[in-house]
Enzyme design. Sequence first.
Site, PDB file in Angstrom:
ATOM      1  N   GLU A  26       0.818  -1.232   0.000  1.00 13.93           N
ATOM      2  CA  GLU A  26       0.000   0.000   0.000  1.00 13.93           C
ATOM      3  C   GLU A  26       0.843   1.269   0.000  1.00 13.93           C
ATOM      4  OE1 GLU A  26      -1.253   1.854   3.404  1.00 13.93           O
ATOM      5  OE2 GLU A  26      -0.966   0.130   4.753  1.00 13.93           O
ATOM      6  N   LYS A  88      -5.205  10.964   1.279  1.00 14.71           N
ATOM      7  CA  LYS A  88      -5.326   9.630   1.870  1.00 14.71           C
ATOM      8  C   LYS A  88      -6.635   9.067   1.336  1.00 14.71           C
ATOM      9  CE  LYS A  88      -6.107   7.357   6.307  1.00 14.71           C
ATOM     10  NZ  LYS A  88      -6.267   7.583   7.747  1.00 14.71           N
ATOM     11  N   VAL A 108      -5.419   0.458   3.320  1.00 13.99           N
ATOM     12  CA  VAL A 108      -5.617  -0.986   3.208  1.00 13.99           C
ATOM     13  C   VAL A 108      -6.880  -1.257   2.390  1.00 13.99           C
ATOM     14  CG1 VAL A 108      -6.220  -3.064   4.521  1.00 13.99           C
ATOM     15  CG2 VAL A 108      -4.334  -1.601   5.288  1.00 13.99           C
ATOM     16  N   ASP A 140     -16.164   5.855  14.889  1.00 16.23           N
ATOM     17  CA  ASP A 140     -14.990   5.766  14.023  1.00 16.23           C
ATOM     18  C   ASP A 140     -14.532   4.317  13.895  1.00 16.23           C
ATOM     19  OD1 ASP A 140     -12.727   6.048  12.526  1.00 16.23           O
ATOM     20  OD2 ASP A 140     -11.849   7.657  13.751  1.00 16.23           O
ATOM     21  N   SER A 142     -12.716   1.896  10.965  1.00 16.41           N
ATOM     22  CA  SER A 142     -12.007   1.998   9.684  1.00 16.41           C
ATOM     23  C   SER A 142     -12.724   1.257   8.571  1.00 16.41           C
ATOM     24  CB  SER A 142     -10.598   1.434   9.833  1.00 16.41           C
ATOM     25  OG  SER A 142      -9.947   1.433   8.583  1.00 16.41           O
ATOM     26  N   ALA A 143     -12.699   1.875   7.389  1.00 14.36           N
ATOM     27  CA  ALA A 143     -13.255   1.220   6.193  1.00 14.36           C
ATOM     28  C   ALA A 143     -12.453  -0.043   5.846  1.00 14.36           C
ATOM     29  CB  ALA A 143     -13.247   2.193   5.022  1.00 14.36           C
ATOM     30  N   ASP A 144     -11.269  -0.195   6.437  1.00 16.12           N
ATOM     31  CA  ASP A 144     -10.486  -1.418   6.198  1.00 16.12           C
ATOM     32  C   ASP A 144     -11.289  -2.662   6.603  1.00 16.12           C
ATOM     33  OD1 ASP A 144      -8.440   0.336   5.562  1.00 16.12           O
ATOM     34  OD2 ASP A 144      -7.162  -0.187   7.282  1.00 16.12           O
ATOM     35  N   LYS A 161      -3.643  -1.851  14.465  1.00 13.04           N
ATOM     36  CA  LYS A 161      -2.726  -0.943  15.175  1.00 13.04           C
ATOM     37  C   LYS A 161      -3.160  -0.786  16.639  1.00 13.04           C
ATOM     38  CE  LYS A 161      -2.578   2.119  11.618  1.00 13.04           C
ATOM     39  NZ  LYS A 161      -2.687   1.345  10.385  1.00 13.04           N
TER      40      LYS A 161
HETATM   41  N1  PSU Z   1       0.120   0.258   8.505  1.00 17.97           N
HETATM   42  C1  PSU Z   1       1.187   0.998   8.956  1.00 17.97           C
HETATM   43  N2  PSU Z   1       1.064   2.371   8.852  1.00 17.97           N
HETATM   44  C2  PSU Z   1      -0.042   2.981   8.286  1.00 17.97           C
HETATM   45  C3  PSU Z   1      -1.136   2.193   7.815  1.00 17.97           C
HETATM   46  C4  PSU Z   1      -0.984   0.835   7.959  1.00 17.97           C
HETATM   47  O1  PSU Z   1       2.175   0.459   9.456  1.00 17.97           O
HETATM   48  O2  PSU Z   1      -0.088   4.224   8.200  1.00 17.97           O
HETATM   49  C5  PSU Z   1      -2.364   2.878   7.211  1.00 17.97           C
HETATM   50  C6  PSU Z   1      -3.127   1.920   6.310  1.00 17.97           C
HETATM   51  O3  PSU Z   1      -3.210   2.512   5.031  1.00 17.97           O
HETATM   52  C7  PSU Z   1      -4.500   1.795   6.926  1.00 17.97           C
HETATM   53  C8  PSU Z   1      -4.660   3.142   7.540  1.00 17.97           C
HETATM   54  O4  PSU Z   1      -5.484   1.495   5.989  1.00 17.97           O
HETATM   55  O5  PSU Z   1      -3.367   3.334   8.147  1.00 17.97           O
HETATM   56  C9  PSU Z   1      -5.820   3.184   8.527  1.00 17.97           C
HETATM   57  O6  PSU Z   1      -6.407   4.436   8.479  1.00 17.97           O
HETATM   58  P1  PSU Z   1      -7.866   4.676   9.144  1.00 17.97           P
HETATM   59  O7  PSU Z   1      -7.690   4.307  10.574  1.00 17.97           O
HETATM   60  O8  PSU Z   1      -8.126   6.152   8.938  1.00 17.97           O
HETATM   61  O9  PSU Z   1      -8.827   3.823   8.406  1.00 17.97           O
HETATM   62 MN    MN Z   2     -11.653   6.431  10.689  1.00 18.72          MN
END
Ligand code: PSU
Ligand code: MN
Length: 302
Positions: A26, A88, A108, A140, A142-144, A161
Amino acid sequence: MSNNYLCISDEVSCALRTGRPVVALESTIISHGMPYPQNVSTALEVEQVVRDGGAVPATIAILGGRLTVGCSSEQIDYLGRQGQRVVKCSRRDLPVVVSQGMDGATTVATTMMIASMAGISVFATGGIGGVHRGAETTMDISADLEELSQTPVMVVCAGPKAILDLPLTMEYLETKGVPVIGYQTDVLPAFYTRRSSCRVDYRLDSAQDIASAFVCQRRMGLSTGMLVTNPVPEEYAMDDAVINGAIEKALCEAEEHGIHGKQITPFLLAKITELTSGQSLATNIRLVKNNALLAAHIACLL
Ligand code: PSU
Ligand code: MN
């Protein structure tokens, strides 16, 4: 599926045509997840790890509105230098970013979508997004997670994470029918550390067993993705007290500054890097490489 917006590099399209293993990577991690220049060096090193593992790397991003599969080193350098100036790009961002010919760093979720359009089924990253702490009021999520429920791509990561609510993330994945596999672990890894308070759904100890589960999932016509969690190697894992202290502090600062939405994850990652004097970044880099190698091994068996 193929479409007019896809732009696949010669190397990747040749690999796909001849049935050679390919691993998707990614670009949000490049533009928003790490500072320059470590973001660029890491992205290039991760590509080399995939090659050493016997597969072809396909770094995915949106460049000038094209869904680019297999970025060149120049394009990776550009994404790294541009940093947060690149959008993003999650699922909801795709229509406008593409129609307006913009640049987008794929999360992701969108990396899975584009990998699937290109015919790539294995993808390595650091950590996925998930259910944020306090999601019962902020909503909140994630769309992941949504993408994992509907796009048949295997995502190899070091766990959701640790800034997230891991038990709620596991509940959500269960509801959505996403198998969470622990590679050589019964316990869900927590990104910077090897262990969380959650268990994985299944422990599988070999790349072959993981590949078989994925093939079986596809043969049954299930269109869900699969989450493979690979603990950061012991020697690079962070101390629990150090990382948890930094996460708590970063979360408080995010709250004070009113950071929310798509800004929250990049803000927290940067703040945690600052609070740990770069230790968390070093761990992040190591774990991504570790995931890229496992993903390459699995891709070779599919
Ligand atoms: N893994 C990492 N660092 C990152 C990400 C993943 O080690 O920055 C990114 C990925 O692109 C993941 C995003 O989809 O963080 C999640 O963002 P959000 O929580 O806004 O969905
Ligand atoms: Mn989010």
